[in-house]
Write a protein that holds these residues in place. Sequence first.
Motif, short mmCIF file in Angstrom:
data_model
loop_
_atom_site.label_atom_id
_atom_site.label_comp_id
_atom_site.label_asym_id
_atom_site.label_seq_id
_atom_site.Cartn_x
_atom_site.Cartn_y
_atom_site.Cartn_z
N THR A 105 0.62 -1.22 -0.20
CA THR A 105 0.16 0.03 -0.29
C THR A 105 0.88 1.25 -0.40
N ALA A 106 0.07 2.39 -0.78
CA ALA A 106 0.98 3.64 -0.27
C ALA A 106 1.10 4.26 1.13
N GLY A 107 2.36 3.22 1.96
CA GLY A 107 2.26 4.09 3.42
C GLY A 107 1.12 3.00 4.53
N SER A 108 1.20 2.88 5.28
CA SER A 108 0.05 2.38 5.98
C SER A 108 -0.91 3.41 5.96
N LEU A 113 -7.92 -10.57 11.95
CA LEU A 113 -6.44 -10.11 12.30
C LEU A 113 -5.83 -9.38 11.05
N PHE A 114 -5.28 -8.10 11.71
CA PHE A 114 -5.45 -7.33 10.49
C PHE A 114 -3.72 -6.56 11.20
N VAL A 115 -2.39 -6.35 9.91
CA VAL A 115 -1.12 -5.99 11.15
C VAL A 115 -0.73 -5.19 9.39
N LEU A 116 0.08 -4.07 10.19
CA LEU A 116 -0.08 -2.71 9.99
C LEU A 116 1.51 -2.59 9.67
N ARG A 117 2.52 -2.63 9.00
CA ARG A 117 3.40 -2.55 8.38
C ARG A 117 3.67 -1.56 7.61
N SER A 118 5.47 -0.70 7.78
CA SER A 118 5.54 0.82 7.30
C SER A 118 6.69 0.48 7.00
N LEU A 119 7.60 0.64 5.45
CA LEU A 119 8.98 1.11 5.48
C LEU A 119 9.69 2.57 5.98
N GLY A 120 8.82 3.23 6.60
CA GLY A 120 9.48 4.32 6.67
C GLY A 120 10.14 4.87 7.72
N GLY A 174 3.92 1.10 2.52
CA GLY A 174 3.64 0.48 3.42
C GLY A 174 2.40 -1.14 3.55
N PHE A 175 2.32 -2.06 4.13
CA PHE A 175 2.04 -3.50 3.69
C PHE A 175 0.71 -3.68 4.88
N LEU A 176 -0.47 -3.88 4.67
CA LEU A 176 -1.05 -4.47 5.08
C LEU A 176 -0.83 -6.61 5.05
N LEU A 177 -0.92 -7.06 6.44
CA LEU A 177 -1.09 -8.42 6.43
C LEU A 177 -2.30 -9.14 7.13
N ALA A 178 -3.35 -9.55 6.91
CA ALA A 178 -4.30 -10.09 6.72
C ALA A 178 -4.59 -11.32 5.89
N SER A 180 9.13 3.11 -6.15
CA SER A 180 8.63 2.86 -4.33
C SER A 180 9.57 0.89 -4.49
N ARG A 181 8.77 0.28 -5.63
CA ARG A 181 8.45 -1.29 -5.21
C ARG A 181 10.11 -1.65 -5.24
N PHE A 182 10.39 -1.24 -6.38
CA PHE A 182 11.86 -1.53 -6.57
C PHE A 182 13.11 -1.84 -5.34
N VAL A 183 13.03 -0.19 -4.84
CA VAL A 183 13.77 0.33 -3.40
C VAL A 183 13.53 -0.63 -2.17
N ALA A 184 11.47 -0.73 -1.98
CA ALA A 184 11.84 -1.31 -1.12
C ALA A 184 11.87 -2.98 -1.25
N LYS A 185 11.91 -3.37 -2.24
CA LYS A 185 11.89 -4.68 -2.49
C LYS A 185 14.16 -5.47 -1.66
N GLN A 186 14.49 -4.49 -2.74
CA GLN A 186 15.93 -4.60 -1.54
C GLN A 186 15.77 -4.81 -0.32
N ALA A 187 15.16 -3.26 0.52
CA ALA A 187 15.99 -3.50 1.82
C ALA A 187 15.26 -4.02 2.63
N LEU A 188 13.95 -4.63 2.10
CA LEU A 188 13.28 -6.19 2.67
C LEU A 188 13.62 -7.14 2.64
#
Length: 324
Positions: free
Chosen positions: A70-73, A183-190, A201-205, A226-234
């Motif tokens: 998601t575009a941020g949490s 159960l819902f979990v919100l995560r962010s790379l910010g 961000g990511f929504l996990l459910a 953003s997807r490219f950078v996020a994948k590298q970081a993760l």
Amino acid sequence: MLEHGGNLSLAAVQYGIPLENWLDLSTGINPNGYPVPDIPPAIWQRLPLDDDGLIEAACAYFGCSTALPTAGSQAAIQVLPKLRPPCKVAMPSLMYKEHAHAWQRYGHQIYAFTDLQDAILNDADVVLLCNPNNPTASSFSPADLLDLHASLLRRGGWLIVDEAFMDATPENSIAQHTHLEGLFVLRSLGKFFGLAGARVGFLLACPQWLGKVQEELGPWSLSGPSRFVAKQALTDFAWQQNMRNQLAATSQRLAAILSENGLTPRAGTALFQFVPTNEAKLLQLQLAKQGIWVRYFPEASALRFGLPTEDGWKKLESTLKTIL
């Protein structure tokens, strides 16, 4: 629309100090964030690809089976209240304000609680909390949260946990349980990754709810870069572990400096320290006059101190000694 961050640009105007001369401790964002790699030109020239490996990287990192980028949490925060008819939502009285704002917007009733033993939780349809909490840094154990989720599930309720500040202590996450209904979990790379500007961000459910949220968001919720950078970081596990060690040390250093100057934190995370004090507003003003910006929370008469940049430690320490 709610105001966000420390509003440093407004402070720069108010106090007549150029933006580049401030030590900004107001954000809770890692000042030594992930080093962004070069982005291949082709990524800028095509639509984002859903099969680029980002979701698999996120699931491996969070330890879950499904994830929705998601575009941020913030994007998930705005959509989730639309998926239930108006109901009773319980959340901590002092927490990231966008949560209450989003649920109230769709007609839900908000009730505040102070701990998981509060009676209001027995009557809530949805319980929403940040773990660790922003800004108080209070935390909830995975076992207690799973017990709460089981109780909510028996009456068709939801547990929503915002884990924006969880990355430094992944052992306390409940992301691996998000295959469970309700159960819902919100995560962010910010925060931990320091990539707030990428808006990742990511929504996990469980899959059925992720599908409903995806329908609300529409296609291409994240840009290709953003997807490219996020994948590298993760997938950079060496950087992640090194950063966890580094943040643990720098957070302890910040807590020690504050305590030495009579500002003992009530609690802290790897990225900030929460300091209640009767002089909170005055201290924010005094620090601002010296070009140091911190977050003030009038509801608790407290300040939140984020981590300084490497060249900012001396300025913070000398300023605290001067004004205190």
